[in-house]
Design a protein around this motif. Structure first.
Motif, short mmCIF file in Angstrom:
data_model
loop_
_atom_site.label_atom_id
_atom_site.label_comp_id
_atom_site.label_asym_id
_atom_site.label_seq_id
_atom_site.Cartn_x
_atom_site.Cartn_y
_atom_site.Cartn_z
N PRO A 1 13.25 113.69 94.43
CA PRO A 1 12.27 112.77 95.01
C PRO A 1 10.88 112.85 94.40
O PRO A 1 10.22 111.82 94.21
N HIS A 2 10.42 114.05 94.05
CA HIS A 2 9.07 114.15 93.49
C HIS A 2 9.02 113.54 92.08
O HIS A 2 8.02 112.94 91.70
N ASN A 3 10.12 113.66 91.33
CA ASN A 3 10.14 113.05 90.00
C ASN A 3 10.24 111.53 90.08
O ASN A 3 9.64 110.81 89.27
N THR A 4 11.00 111.04 91.04
CA THR A 4 11.06 109.59 91.26
C THR A 4 9.70 109.07 91.70
O THR A 4 9.26 107.98 91.28
N LYS A 5 9.01 109.82 92.55
CA LYS A 5 7.68 109.40 93.03
C LYS A 5 6.69 109.31 91.86
O LYS A 5 5.85 108.38 91.81
N ILE A 6 6.77 110.24 90.92
CA ILE A 6 5.89 110.19 89.75
C ILE A 6 6.13 108.90 88.97
O ILE A 6 5.20 108.21 88.54
N ARG A 7 7.42 108.57 88.79
CA ARG A 7 7.76 107.32 88.10
C ARG A 7 7.18 106.12 88.84
O ARG A 7 6.64 105.19 88.23
N GLU A 8 7.26 106.14 90.17
CA GLU A 8 6.74 105.04 90.98
C GLU A 8 5.23 104.90 90.82
O GLU A 8 4.70 103.78 90.66
N LEU A 9 4.51 106.01 90.87
CA LEU A 9 3.05 105.98 90.74
C LEU A 9 2.62 105.41 89.40
O LEU A 9 1.69 104.61 89.31
N ILE A 10 3.30 105.84 88.33
CA ILE A 10 2.95 105.35 87.00
C ILE A 10 3.34 103.89 86.85
O ILE A 10 2.57 103.08 86.32
N ARG A 11 4.52 103.53 87.34
CA ARG A 11 4.96 102.13 87.28
C ARG A 11 4.00 101.21 88.00
O ARG A 11 3.72 100.09 87.55
N ASP A 12 3.47 101.68 89.15
CA ASP A 12 2.59 100.86 89.97
C ASP A 12 1.13 100.90 89.51
O ASP A 12 0.23 100.45 90.24
N ASP A 13 0.88 101.46 88.33
CA ASP A 13 -0.43 101.40 87.69
C ASP A 13 -1.51 102.18 88.45
O ASP A 13 -2.70 101.86 88.37
N VAL A 14 -1.10 103.22 89.19
CA VAL A 14 -2.05 103.97 90.00
C VAL A 14 -3.11 104.64 89.14
O VAL A 14 -4.29 104.71 89.53
N ILE A 15 -2.75 105.10 87.95
CA ILE A 15 -3.75 105.71 87.05
C ILE A 15 -3.87 104.91 85.75
O ILE A 15 -4.36 105.43 84.74
N GLY A 16 -3.40 103.66 85.76
CA GLY A 16 -3.50 102.83 84.57
C GLY A 16 -2.50 103.24 83.51
O GLY A 16 -1.47 103.85 83.79
N LYS A 17 -2.79 102.91 82.28
CA LYS A 17 -1.92 103.27 81.16
C LYS A 17 -2.05 104.76 80.88
O LYS A 17 -3.15 105.28 80.70
N VAL A 18 -0.92 105.44 80.85
CA VAL A 18 -0.93 106.89 80.58
C VAL A 18 -1.06 107.10 79.07
O VAL A 18 -0.22 106.66 78.28
N ASN A 19 -2.12 107.79 78.67
CA ASN A 19 -2.37 108.04 77.25
C ASN A 19 -1.94 109.43 76.80
O ASN A 19 -1.61 109.63 75.63
N SER A 20 -1.94 110.40 77.74
CA SER A 20 -1.52 111.75 77.35
C SER A 20 -0.91 112.48 78.53
O SER A 20 -1.25 112.22 79.69
N VAL A 21 0.01 113.38 78.20
CA VAL A 21 0.70 114.20 79.21
C VAL A 21 0.67 115.64 78.74
O VAL A 21 0.98 115.93 77.57
N HIS A 22 0.30 116.53 79.63
CA HIS A 22 0.42 117.97 79.36
C HIS A 22 1.46 118.53 80.31
O HIS A 22 1.33 118.42 81.53
N PHE A 23 2.51 119.14 79.76
CA PHE A 23 3.71 119.50 80.54
C PHE A 23 4.05 120.95 80.21
O PHE A 23 4.42 121.28 79.09
N GLU A 24 3.91 121.82 81.21
CA GLU A 24 4.23 123.24 81.04
C GLU A 24 5.42 123.61 81.91
O GLU A 24 5.37 123.42 83.13
#
Length: 429
Positions: free
Chosen positions: A138-161
Motif C-alpha cells: 500500500p505505501h508503494n502504491t500510494k507513492i505512485r498515486e501522489l506522483i501521478r496526481d502531480d502532488v510534487i509536480g514533475k519528479v526530476n531526481s530520486v535518492h533511494f537508499e
C-alpha cells in the motif's frame, strides 16, 4: 474453468505461491505437479501440502523430466521459482510447449538470457508474468498515486537508499546467490525490485546506467578486518560456527533441515556456507546512477550489512518533495514463519510542498505480507483480478526493464563505463 498449474523449483520461495494457490484459490486454480532437480525437496513440498494445507499430494517430476511433465499434466501455466540462472530455461521451454509462465523475480540474470526470453515470447505468442509484489504494498502504491496526481509536480531526481541488515543481508552470502553466475549479484537478484519500483513510480524507463561498488564487508578478503581468525566452509558440523553470529544452524530449524540439510545427499548443495569464506564474487556495497527517458535521475545505494532493514527515499519535484522512510521486519529465507518478509515495523510518507506546510500521508495497511500487498498480487495471479487503476500487474517487458538496469550496472562495474540500456536487448516493441 479452472486453470492448471505446475511449479518448477521447490526451494525457499516456492511455498509463497503454491501454499496460497491450494489454500485460497481452489475455485479458480488447480496445482497438479511439482518439478525440481532434488527429489528430497519434492517430497518435502508434498509433505507440506498434506500436513500443512490438508490437500492431497501431487505428482512430482525431476528436472530432466520437464517435457514429460508438460505432456502428462497439460498445465495452462508454469510457475518458475528455481535458481535464477535457470529461469530462462523453464520459461522458454514452457512457452514452446504451449504454456504461459509466471516467474519469480528476477526474470533472468543477463542480457543474453533476457533476449532469449523476449524472442521466445515473440515466436510463440505466449504470455509471461513477473511477480513484483513490492508494487502492491500500500505505501508503494500510494507513492505512485501522489506522483501521478502531480502532488510534487514533475519528479526530476530520486535518492533511494536500501538497507539489508546482518540477518537478511548476510543470507545472500551463505547461499547460491553468492556466485554472480547464479543470481546476477544483488543488482539483479535484489535490486530488480527497487529499479522496478522507480519505473513504476515515475512511469518511465531507464536510459543510461553507471555503477560502482564491491565486496567490502563479507568474503575471505575482509575476514581479518572483521576480526575473523577461525575459518569454516559451512556451519553444520563446525565448532567454529557456534561462535559466529553470521552462521545459521539448520539442524535446529525443522524447515531448513527438511528443505536443505536432508536434501544435501542428492546434490551436495550447502545452504549454510560461511559469509567469510571463499567463492563469493557478488558485491555487498553498491552505488548506481540512472538517467531515465523522461530526464529524471536516480541515485541508488544498497548495503547488505547494516543494523536496520528497510529503505529511505526522497523524490524531488518541481512543486515540492516527498520523503519516505520504511523499516521492515528482518528475516532469513525459509528460516521463519511465512509472511515475515516485508512485514512493516514503521513507515512514514511526508510531503513537503514548495510553498506550504509539510504533512504526513496516511496509508491503510491490510492483512498479509508487504502491508497486504501480497494477497492482492496472488489474487491477480490465481484469482479473479480486479480493475486496477495503477496497473500493477507486471509483464515480461516490465521484468526485462527492471533487470536490465541491474545488468547494465554489472557491465558498468566490470568496465568502469556508463552503459546504455538500448545497447543490451531488443525488446521488440
Amino acid at each position: 474453468m479452472k486453470k492448471k498449474y505446475v511449479l518448477v523449483g521447490t526451494g525457499g520461495r516456492a511455498e509463497f505461491f503454491y501454499g496460497s494457490l491450494v489454500r485460497d484459490f481452489q475455485e479458480t486454480s488447480e496445482l497438479v505437479a511439482f518439478c525440481d532437480s532434488n527429489q528430497t525437496r519434492l517430497d518435502y513440498a508434498n509433505q507440506l501440502l498434506v500436513d500443512k494445507y490438508n490437500v492431497e499430494a501431487i505428482n512430482t517430476y525431476t528436472a530432466d523430466r520437464f517435457d514429460e511433465m508438460i505432456e502428462s499434466e497439460k498445465p495452462d501455466i508454469v510457475i518458475v521459482t528455481s535458481m535464477d540462472r535457470t529461469h530462462h530455461r523453464y520459461i522458454i521451454r514452457a512457452l514452446e510447449l504451449g504454456c504461459d509462465a509466471i516467474t519469480e523475480k528476477p526474470m533472468t540474470v543477463d542480457a543474453e538470457k533476457t533476449q532469449a526470453i523476449i524472442d521466445a515470447i515473440e515466436r510463440t505468442g505466449q504470455n509471461v508474468r513477473v511477480t513484483f509484489n513490492y508494487r502492491y504494498a500500500p505505501h508503494n502504491t500510494k507513492i505512485r498515486e501522489l506522483i501521478r496526481d502531480d502532488v510534487i509536480g514533475k519528479v526530476n531526481s530520486v535518492h533511494f537508499e536500501w538497507a539489508l541488515d546482518t540477518q537478511h543481508g548476510a543470507d545472500y552470502f551463505r547461499r547460491w546467490h553468492r556466485d554472480k553466475r547464479n543470481s546476477g549479484g544483488l543488482l539483479v537478484h535484489k535490486s530488480t525490485h527497487h529499479f522496478d519500483l522507480v519505473n513504476f513510480w515515475l512511469n518511465t524507463e531507464p536510459e543510461t546506467v553507471y555503477a560502482t561498488g564491491g565486496l567490502q564487508f563479507y568474503g575471505k578478503e575482509n575476514a581479518e578486518e572483521r576480526g575473523v581468525t577461525k575459518f569454516y566452509e559451512r556451519a553444520h558440523g563446525s565448532d567454529y560456527a557456534k561462535d559466529d553470529p553470521f552462521a545459521i544452524d539448520m539442524e535446529s530449524n525443522p524447515h531448513l533441515k527438511a528443505m536443505y540439510l536432508d536434501a544435501e545427499k542428492e546434490d551436495g548443495y550447502h545452504r549454510d556456507q560461511s559469509v567469510f569464506g571463499d567463492g563469493i564474487n557478488i558485491e555487498d556495497t553498491l552505488g548506481v546512477n540512472v538517467t531515465y527517458k523522461n530526464k529524471a535521475i536516480l541515485t541508488y545505494s544498497l548495503n547488505a550489512y547494516l543494523p536496520w532493514e528497510g529503505f529511505q527515499i526522497a523524490f524531488n519535484g518541481t512543486k515540492g518533495r516527498i520523503e519516505v522512510a520504511v523499516r521492515e521486519q528482518s528475516y532469513i529465507n525459509s528460516g521463519g514463519e511465512k509472511g515475515d518478509e516485508g512485514k512493516l515495523k514503521e513507515k512514514t510518507i511526508r510531503v513537503l510542498p514548495m510553498f506550504g506546510e509539510p504533512y504526513e500521508v496516511e496509508v491503510e495497511e491490510k492483512e498479509g505480507g508487504h502491508g497486504g500487498g501480497d494477497p492482492e498480487l496472488l489474487n491477480d495471479l490465481f484469482g479473479e483480478p480486479k480493475e486496477d487503476e495503477f496497473k500493477r500487474a507486471a509483464s515480461h517487458v516490465d521484468g526485462a526493464i527492471s533487470i536490465l538496469t541491474g545488468i547494465a550496472g554489472n557491465q558498468s562495474l566490470a568496465t568502469g563505463q556508463a552503459v546504455k540500456i538500448k545497447d543490451l536487448v531488443d525488446l521488440k516493441r
